[in-house]
Design an enzyme around this catalytic site. Sequence first.
Site, short mmCIF file in Angstrom:
data_model
loop_
_atom_site.label_atom_id
_atom_site.label_comp_id
_atom_site.label_asym_id
_atom_site.label_seq_id
_atom_site.Cartn_x
_atom_site.Cartn_y
_atom_site.Cartn_z
N THR A 59 -110.44 71.66 -68.83
CA THR A 59 -111.85 72.07 -68.87
C THR A 59 -112.46 71.78 -70.23
O THR A 59 -113.62 71.36 -70.31
CB THR A 59 -111.98 73.57 -68.52
N CYS A 60 -111.71 71.99 -71.29
CA CYS A 60 -112.23 71.71 -72.63
C CYS A 60 -112.53 70.21 -72.78
O CYS A 60 -113.59 69.83 -73.29
CB CYS A 60 -111.24 72.15 -73.70
#
Length: 165
Positions: A59-60
Amino acid sequence: MATVNLGGNPIQTSGELPATSTKAPDFTLVKGDLSTASLSDYKGKKIILNIFPSIDTGTCATSVREFNKKAAALDNTVVLCISRDLPFAQNRFCGAEGIENVATLSDFREGKFGKDYGLTVTDGPLQGLHSRVVVVIDEEGNVKYTEQVPDIKDEPDYDKALAAL
């Protein structure tokens, strides 16, 4: 102190995000070449702070890619992607991904940025890292928008952040 989730499990942060319509706290963070950057270096520009636990998570990495795509079309705006990752990891990721429209900054030395912005995770498996947060700052250094993502595994609302510009 704020409560966010990690996969549905509650975890705490070190404080509250800066309030909208207040001056954004200054910071000193480490750039990829190990020099430092501060908020005042970007004076006169609109700033999006894309803050996350680690560039080496799905997600980052997605948030950096998404802001990189969207930043190409923004006038007088800089997107700063901030984590506690070492600058070497940030450089490796950006090089491998062809990321050129955002800047990465690291809070690895002291963690002061995370504490000053109230987003350091204080318990659970991500203790010491940053929670997933977006802060939009105007040209005068005022906070225009904040989002602390309710579950760290979820992406931020890119459209709301961009609309705040």
